[in-house]
Design a protein around this motif. Structure first.
Motif, PDB file in Angstrom:
ATOM      1  N   LEU A  22       0.906  -1.375   0.254  1.00  0.00           N
ATOM      2  CA  LEU A  22      -0.720   0.151  -0.104  1.00  0.00           C
ATOM      3  C   LEU A  22       1.138   1.360  -0.108  1.00  0.00           C
ATOM      4  O   LEU A  22       0.985   2.351  -0.538  1.00  0.00           O
ATOM      5  CB  LEU A  22      -0.766   0.514   1.385  1.00  0.00           C
ATOM      6  N   ASP A  23       2.061   0.891   0.970  1.00  0.00           N
ATOM      7  CA  ASP A  23       2.599   2.511   0.856  1.00  0.00           C
ATOM      8  C   ASP A  23       3.860   2.486  -0.623  1.00  0.00           C
ATOM      9  O   ASP A  23       3.905   3.889  -0.734  1.00  0.00           O
ATOM     10  CB  ASP A  23       3.613   2.315   1.903  1.00  0.00           C
ATOM     11  N   LEU A  60      -8.562  10.655  -3.609  1.00  0.00           N
ATOM     12  CA  LEU A  60      -7.806   9.258  -2.896  1.00  0.00           C
ATOM     13  C   LEU A  60      -7.268   9.603  -1.371  1.00  0.00           C
ATOM     14  O   LEU A  60      -7.692   8.588  -0.351  1.00  0.00           O
ATOM     15  CB  LEU A  60      -6.477   8.924  -3.221  1.00  0.00           C
ATOM     16  N   ALA A  61      -7.492  10.661  -1.105  1.00  0.00           N
ATOM     17  CA  ALA A  61      -7.619  11.221  -0.215  1.00  0.00           C
ATOM     18  C   ALA A  61      -8.657  11.236   0.783  1.00  0.00           C
ATOM     19  O   ALA A  61      -9.103  10.658   2.032  1.00  0.00           O
ATOM     20  CB  ALA A  61      -7.236  13.377   0.194  1.00  0.00           C
ATOM     21  N   GLY A  62      -9.386  11.107   0.149  1.00  0.00           N
ATOM     22  CA  GLY A  62     -11.131  10.542   0.589  1.00  0.00           C
ATOM     23  C   GLY A  62     -11.376   9.564   1.268  1.00  0.00           C
ATOM     24  O   GLY A  62     -12.229   8.810   1.634  1.00  0.00           O
ATOM     25  N   VAL A  63     -10.815   8.464  -0.048  1.00  0.00           N
ATOM     26  CA  VAL A  63     -11.264   7.517  -0.426  1.00  0.00           C
ATOM     27  C   VAL A  63     -10.213   6.745   1.575  1.00  0.00           C
ATOM     28  O   VAL A  63     -10.681   5.535   2.065  1.00  0.00           O
ATOM     29  CB  VAL A  63     -10.474   6.643  -1.312  1.00  0.00           C
ATOM     30  N   TRP A 139      -9.191  -6.367   5.159  1.00  0.00           N
ATOM     31  CA  TRP A 139     -10.142  -6.602   3.571  1.00  0.00           C
ATOM     32  C   TRP A 139     -10.044  -4.660   3.196  1.00  0.00           C
ATOM     33  O   TRP A 139     -10.001  -4.411   1.996  1.00  0.00           O
ATOM     34  CB  TRP A 139     -12.337  -6.087   3.587  1.00  0.00           C
ATOM     35  N   VAL A 140      -9.947  -4.183   4.273  1.00  0.00           N
ATOM     36  CA  VAL A 140      -9.776  -2.524   3.845  1.00  0.00           C
ATOM     37  C   VAL A 140      -8.263  -2.316   2.877  1.00  0.00           C
ATOM     38  O   VAL A 140      -8.084  -1.481   2.362  1.00  0.00           O
ATOM     39  CB  VAL A 140      -9.492  -1.375   5.158  1.00  0.00           C
ATOM     40  N   LEU A 141      -7.296  -2.908   4.207  1.00  0.00           N
ATOM     41  CA  LEU A 141      -5.818  -3.283   3.183  1.00  0.00           C
ATOM     42  C   LEU A 141      -5.638  -3.291   1.675  1.00  0.00           C
ATOM     43  O   LEU A 141      -5.048  -2.974   0.699  1.00  0.00           O
ATOM     44  CB  LEU A 141      -4.659  -3.329   4.286  1.00  0.00           C
ATOM     45  N   ASN A 142      -5.922  -5.096   1.593  1.00  0.00           N
ATOM     46  CA  ASN A 142      -6.702  -5.319   0.347  1.00  0.00           C
ATOM     47  C   ASN A 142      -7.290  -4.184  -1.116  1.00  0.00           C
ATOM     48  O   ASN A 142      -6.453  -3.722  -1.988  1.00  0.00           O
ATOM     49  CB  ASN A 142      -6.893  -6.174   0.220  1.00  0.00           C
ATOM     50  N   HIS A 143      -8.406  -3.789  -0.256  1.00  0.00           N
ATOM     51  CA  HIS A 143      -8.830  -2.915  -0.948  1.00  0.00           C
ATOM     52  C   HIS A 143      -8.017  -1.488  -1.742  1.00  0.00           C
ATOM     53  O   HIS A 143      -8.623  -1.051  -2.339  1.00  0.00           O
ATOM     54  CB  HIS A 143     -10.254  -2.489  -0.490  1.00  0.00           C
ATOM     55  N   MET A 144      -7.628  -1.046  -0.957  1.00  0.00           N
ATOM     56  CA  MET A 144      -6.839   0.034  -0.743  1.00  0.00           C
ATOM     57  C   MET A 144      -5.336   0.160  -1.355  1.00  0.00           C
ATOM     58  O   MET A 144      -5.919   0.900  -2.723  1.00  0.00           O
ATOM     59  CB  MET A 144      -6.231   0.786   0.724  1.00  0.00           C
ATOM     60  N   ILE A 145      -4.970  -1.014  -1.936  1.00  0.00           N
ATOM     61  CA  ILE A 145      -4.255  -1.893  -2.819  1.00  0.00           C
ATOM     62  C   ILE A 145      -4.505  -1.842  -4.036  1.00  0.00           C
ATOM     63  O   ILE A 145      -4.302  -1.029  -4.905  1.00  0.00           O
ATOM     64  CB  ILE A 145      -3.412  -2.679  -2.476  1.00  0.00           C
ATOM     65  N   ASP A 146      -6.095  -2.212  -4.072  1.00  0.00           N
ATOM     66  CA  ASP A 146      -6.484  -2.377  -5.219  1.00  0.00           C
ATOM     67  C   ASP A 146      -7.381  -0.747  -5.979  1.00  0.00           C
ATOM     68  O   ASP A 146      -6.901  -0.054  -7.114  1.00  0.00           O
ATOM     69  CB  ASP A 146      -7.718  -2.969  -5.441  1.00  0.00           C
ATOM     70  N   HIS A 151      -6.260   3.423  -9.834  1.00  0.00           N
ATOM     71  CA  HIS A 151      -5.839   4.883  -9.674  1.00  0.00           C
ATOM     72  C   HIS A 151      -4.342   5.820 -10.002  1.00  0.00           C
ATOM     73  O   HIS A 151      -4.059   6.358 -10.634  1.00  0.00           O
ATOM     74  CB  HIS A 151      -6.565   5.709  -9.019  1.00  0.00           C
ATOM     75  N   ASN A 152      -3.589   4.811 -10.040  1.00  0.00           N
ATOM     76  CA  ASN A 152      -2.061   5.039 -10.760  1.00  0.00           C
ATOM     77  C   ASN A 152      -2.436   4.750 -11.648  1.00  0.00           C
ATOM     78  O   ASN A 152      -1.275   5.655 -12.911  1.00  0.00           O
ATOM     79  CB  ASN A 152      -0.965   4.609  -9.472  1.00  0.00           C
ATOM     80  N   GLY A 153      -2.639   3.324 -12.440  1.00  0.00           N
ATOM     81  CA  GLY A 153      -3.349   3.332 -14.048  1.00  0.00           C
ATOM     82  C   GLY A 153      -3.982   4.566 -14.885  1.00  0.00           C
ATOM     83  O   GLY A 153      -3.018   5.294 -15.950  1.00  0.00           O
ATOM     84  N   HIS A 154      -4.334   5.082 -14.303  1.00  0.00           N
ATOM     85  CA  HIS A 154      -4.932   6.245 -14.604  1.00  0.00           C
ATOM     86  C   HIS A 154      -4.099   7.886 -13.944  1.00  0.00           C
ATOM     87  O   HIS A 154      -3.444   8.341 -15.593  1.00  0.00           O
ATOM     88  CB  HIS A 154      -6.007   6.819 -13.894  1.00  0.00           C
ATOM     89  N   ALA A 155      -3.906   7.935 -13.426  1.00  0.00           N
ATOM     90  CA  ALA A 155      -2.379   8.632 -13.440  1.00  0.00           C
ATOM     91  C   ALA A 155      -1.403   8.130 -14.447  1.00  0.00           C
ATOM     92  O   ALA A 155      -1.126  10.164 -15.085  1.00  0.00           O
ATOM     93  CB  ALA A 155      -1.716   8.461 -12.177  1.00  0.00           C
ATOM     94  N   ASP A 156      -0.829   7.303 -14.902  1.00  0.00           N
ATOM     95  CA  ASP A 156       0.260   6.697 -15.348  1.00  0.00           C
ATOM     96  C   ASP A 156       0.049   7.892 -16.988  1.00  0.00           C
ATOM     97  O   ASP A 156       0.029   8.049 -17.604  1.00  0.00           O
ATOM     98  CB  ASP A 156       0.553   5.716 -15.594  1.00  0.00           C
ATOM     99  N   LEU A 157      -1.212   7.298 -17.335  1.00  0.00           N
ATOM    100  CA  LEU A 157      -2.352   7.916 -19.038  1.00  0.00           C
ATOM    101  C   LEU A 157      -1.783   9.097 -18.583  1.00  0.00           C
ATOM    102  O   LEU A 157      -1.936  10.239 -19.145  1.00  0.00           O
ATOM    103  CB  LEU A 157      -3.471   7.458 -19.006  1.00  0.00           C
ATOM    104  N   ILE A 158      -2.795  10.198 -17.386  1.00  0.00           N
ATOM    105  CA  ILE A 158      -2.866  11.548 -17.878  1.00  0.00           C
ATOM    106  C   ILE A 158      -1.231  12.259 -17.401  1.00  0.00           C
ATOM    107  O   ILE A 158      -0.989  12.827 -18.202  1.00  0.00           O
ATOM    108  CB  ILE A 158      -3.190  11.986 -16.234  1.00  0.00           C
ATOM    109  N   ARG A 159      -0.424  11.338 -17.262  1.00  0.00           N
ATOM    110  CA  ARG A 159       1.042  11.849 -16.674  1.00  0.00           C
ATOM    111  C   ARG A 159       1.475  12.041 -18.180  1.00  0.00           C
ATOM    112  O   ARG A 159       2.257  12.501 -18.665  1.00  0.00           O
ATOM    113  CB  ARG A 159       1.498  11.705 -16.131  1.00  0.00           C
ATOM    114  N   GLU A 160       1.598  11.431 -18.832  1.00  0.00           N
ATOM    115  CA  GLU A 160       1.953  10.980 -20.072  1.00  0.00           C
ATOM    116  C   GLU A 160       1.466  11.359 -21.324  1.00  0.00           C
ATOM    117  O   GLU A 160       1.423  12.465 -22.066  1.00  0.00           O
ATOM    118  CB  GLU A 160       1.378   9.541 -20.555  1.00  0.00           C
ATOM    119  N   ALA A 161       0.009  11.901 -21.515  1.00  0.00           N
ATOM    120  CA  ALA A 161      -0.422  12.797 -21.972  1.00  0.00           C
ATOM    121  C   ALA A 161      -0.089  14.312 -21.620  1.00  0.00           C
ATOM    122  O   ALA A 161       0.236  15.401 -22.665  1.00  0.00           O
ATOM    123  CB  ALA A 161      -2.213  13.109 -21.853  1.00  0.00           C
TER     124      ALA A 161
END
Length: 168
Positions: A22-23, A60-63, A139-146, A151-161
């Motif tokens: 998670l970290d 992610l702060a809200g999550v 459960w929460v730790l596993n969910h947060m990793i997911d 969202h890191n995948g989204h972030a990669d695409l946004i940064r690449e654009a």
């Protein structure tokens, strides 16, 4: 890049594995956003989408708050960025939002999540203060990793654009 997930011993306990992964994902978000001015953090990579790097940080702060404080600690202090309950509201109204302020809020939420995690066993069961859903810390730790991985995948695409770079 040094990937500390793979420096763990093969017999690391479950808590260590979950918190380390998670970290790592939390740090990946920071790395992906690093070096961009507020204007670029607010930029939508796809005109039909409201996703931005700054919006992802706020989301992610809200999550973090929703699951750790509202779920595990059963003490939800309220939403950070949503007032109407409209889906995706934490991605809106970014005109005056800054990376510095948004990351400060995100870091504070992450530190609270870490404290809540450290105070409880993985098996700890809680009832989400708003939804009534039963949750375990595991459960929460596993969910947060997911959540971060998606969202890191989204972030990669946004940064690449924005500038052709991707997170490490």
């Amino acid at each position: 890049m040094h990937d500390d997930r793979f420096q763990l011993p093969a017999d690391a306990d479950e808590r260590t594995l979950l918190t380390c992964f998670l970290d790592w994902h939390r740090k990946a978000l920071v790395r992906t956003c690093a070096g961009l001015p507020d204007e670029q953090l607010r930029r939508r990579a796809v005109p039909t989408s409201n996703l931005t790097l700054l919006g992802l940080v706020r989301h992610l702060a809200g999550v973090e708050r929703w699951y750790f404080q509202g779920g595990i600690a059963e003490n939800y202090p309220g939403s950070l960025y949503t007032a109407t309950g409209k889906l995706g509201e934490d991605f809106d109204d970014l005109d005056s939002a800054t990376g510095e302020a948004s990351f400060a809020i995100w870091r504070a939420e992450v530190e609270t999540s870490r404290r809540i995690t450290a105070e409880r066993p993985l098996e700890a069961l809680s009832t989400h203060v708003i939804t009534g859903q039963s949750l375990s810390l595991r459960w929460v730790l596993n969910h947060m990793i997911d959540e971060y991985a998606r969202h890191n995948g989204h972030a990669d695409l946004i940064r690449e654009a924005i500038d052709g770079q991707v997170g490490e």
